[in-house]
Design an enzyme around this catalytic site. Sequence first.
Site, PDB file in Angstrom:
ATOM      1  N   GLY A   1       9.724  -0.678   6.429  1.00 33.45           N
ATOM      2  CA  GLY A   1      10.425  -2.211   5.412  1.00 33.45           C
ATOM      3  C   GLY A   1      11.140  -0.921   4.165  1.00 33.45           C
ATOM      4  CB  SER A   2      13.221  -0.552   2.583  1.00 33.17           C
ATOM      5  OG  SER A   2      13.480   0.343   3.611  1.00 33.17           O
ATOM      6  CG  ASN A   3      10.338  -2.433  -2.805  1.00 33.42           C
ATOM      7  OD1 ASN A   3      10.338  -3.715  -2.262  1.00 33.42           O
ATOM      8  ND2 ASN A   3       9.768  -1.460  -3.355  1.00 33.42           N
TER       9      ASN A   3
ATOM     10  CG  ASN B   1      11.079  -4.900   3.626  1.00 38.63           C
ATOM     11  OD1 ASN B   1      10.694  -4.822   3.139  1.00 38.63           O
ATOM     12  ND2 ASN B   1      12.505  -4.575   4.007  1.00 38.63           N
TER      13      ASN B   1
ATOM     14  NE  ARG C   1       7.442  -5.121   0.122  1.00 39.22           N
ATOM     15  CZ  ARG C   1       7.823  -5.243   1.228  1.00 39.22           C
ATOM     16  NH1 ARG C   1       9.534  -4.555   0.260  1.00 39.22           N
ATOM     17  NH2 ARG C   1       7.503  -5.376   2.109  1.00 39.22           N
TER      18      ARG C   1
END
Length: 785
Positions: free
Chosen positions: A228-230, A504, A533
């Site tokens: 995952g990531s931001n 995501n 998130r």
Amino acid sequence: MRPFGKTLAVLTAALAATTLGTGIADAGQDGGRAVLRYTEHGVPHIVAKDFAGLGYGYGFAAATDNVCELANIYLTVTAQRSKYFGPEGEGYPSLSEAGSNLHSDLFFQRINDSHVVDRLVAQPAPLGPRREVRDIVSGYVRGFNAYLARTGRAGISDPACRGADWVRPITEQDFYRHYYAIAITGGQGAITDGLFTAPPTTSATPAPGTADQLATRVRETLGGGGLGSNGIAIGADSTAAGKGSVLLGNPHYPWHAGRRFWQSQLTIPGRFDVAGASLLGMPFIQIGHTADAAWTHTVSTPITFGLFEVPLKPGDPTTYLVDGKAEKMTSRDVSVQVRQADGSLKPVRQTFWSTRYGPVIGDVAGIPVPWTAKSAYAVRDANATNLRGLNTWFELDQARSTADITRALSSTQGVPWVNTIATDRAGHALYSDVQVVPHVTDEQAKTCSTPLGQQTFPAEGLSILDGSKSSCGWGSDPGAVEPGIFAPSRLPQQQSRDYELNTNDSAWLANAATPITGYPRIAGDIGTERSPRTREALLSAEKGGFTTDSMKQLLFADHSLLADLTAADLAKLCASFPGGQAPSSTGPQPVGPACAALAKWDHTYSLDSRGSLLFHRFTVRLGGAARFTVPFDPKAPVTTPNTLNTADPGVQKAFGDALADLGKAGLAPDAPLRDGQAVTRNGERIPIHGGPGQLGILNVMTPLWDPSRGVVDIQHGSSYIQVVGFSGHACPDSSTVLTYSQSANPKSPYFSDQTKLYSRGQWVKDRFCEADILRSPALRVVVLR
């Protein structure tokens, strides 16, 4: 191998007058040689005269830090895990979801026997690697092998592979096989064990289940494998100065094995200069910046493979029908060597079956796609012919603007399963989901989906099409680099001077003020509930006024949006339990100091926060309970759903179960996070801040929970973090931290140094410009002759 020069001593003040060419002339005229200039925390700034030299320096430096992990990767893609480790074990989850070493080997041997990678490498660009990429790869292989020749197996300091006979020199083919494995991670690599199926011996057909059950199974199966990531891109209008830009790159990747990031800078003076990080063994910068542009990637929502159901000829389960005509399946017998209990080797064979659409697949983690006497399912992976990503990242590494980044993505069409979020010096913010997406339009899904596909496609974007009709095959776009994928113009993209982000979820709310719509369903959903998130990121970005410092503070605030929405009500629920006893699966649990801790909690996952451990276990225990009384409203997607449903018995029991969890682990309900969330490196306990993304925390840390001890390690979470700002200065204002540090070798000084730094909430100065490199108090120069 050519002899190496002596490693130069640490340079001191005398380097003040040294130029970018430090040591280059001394390295001779061979383009395969390079200079490594190490700064704090073992970050190498690799300088060479050409691309082969850059690859050489990268290969040598990467092997220095992570030779065992790299050797494990090459062992895996050459299908030899069972030969050395036996058939059991968990395979190598960094490269596939194979459930054992044997399945991993058979999976990769099938790919190797097909020679698909060799055919792709042989093609000219853009389908095959461009000339500079080939030079980098060639240099990388020689650099890795040079390191191994210098140390020898016996000289490797890492106990994980010291003296191991499975550590060997590599070839360019090994490298390309590794990249190919990365490219298909979201396709065949995600459903590996489903390929191990055989023609049926019965005509029984299992019930498919309800739409909700199928959607849940698809989500669980294709949940990203811990990825995952931001990515938050702040344009000029949302900066404090009203000019320039700020980028947060915050991938959430596994903390162990081969999906590690590794940091470096790659420079050919006057021609090529880029800094950042890449997945281990990839001699390019995949998340990073140049002097004028910065980018990051986030795992995207499109499912990059699709299924086809083919009807079978009665009495012949290996013959299927297309347009009423019979076609014979093809078969491939694959054999690998397997170590026996007595140390001997014996071959194990597996037959894989394929249709015109791709290999036949069986049930995948509960998704009912069985091979019966009536029909079979085949999988088509959109990345099965994709080595183009190597060209993509080479071009990104030269970008000077978001326009350059858009051109790189669109001309190569090689990004396999991620979005791109970017900024530039001119103050632009970019979101782009130009990547490899199966060409299945909404109209085609309506007319060609099987009954099962009619459930999975709207819910999750997984296409299951009628393979009996050739007209139901994937379509093509004139602007696509190859048939079967969407052209860049059909995929969601948006640029602004405000902000663009992704965490995501789909492209819909890359900017809450200007939703993106009109893209095909397979590229992502529209108008659906966003994760906590994503909502936290949007609420934060809407405030504006960003600097690089405020962006760093935002991430390390470790704030939980879900706590804002529910913790106060949870504290009231706690205080309302009769006799101070909460119901649980194992009987009443005394609430003790839990209520006061929740009432006073600051809603963060900083090391000293009290109540955070209890809240995490509560959310884990909630399961499918109805959490909120105010449902999602697409007209208010950032603020709904909300309000904890404290009247629900499942919510009440989840609280008691959370108390029981902490009690079994020896943790008090009001214990600070540092007491219950840490990693141990070389016998030293290092507390870790941050928390699970489902709590609405940007700085994601997904802990590995042991019922008797609590958190014993981090499974995945924030890994390579970068904050890059462009303002009036010629040099980017950037900071980084690699949470698990540069090296997997416990004997290395760079094994846990940045992990401790991260624990303290500190950052590493990104020494991109020459003057900053030369001012590093840790500067050390190694000339590779």
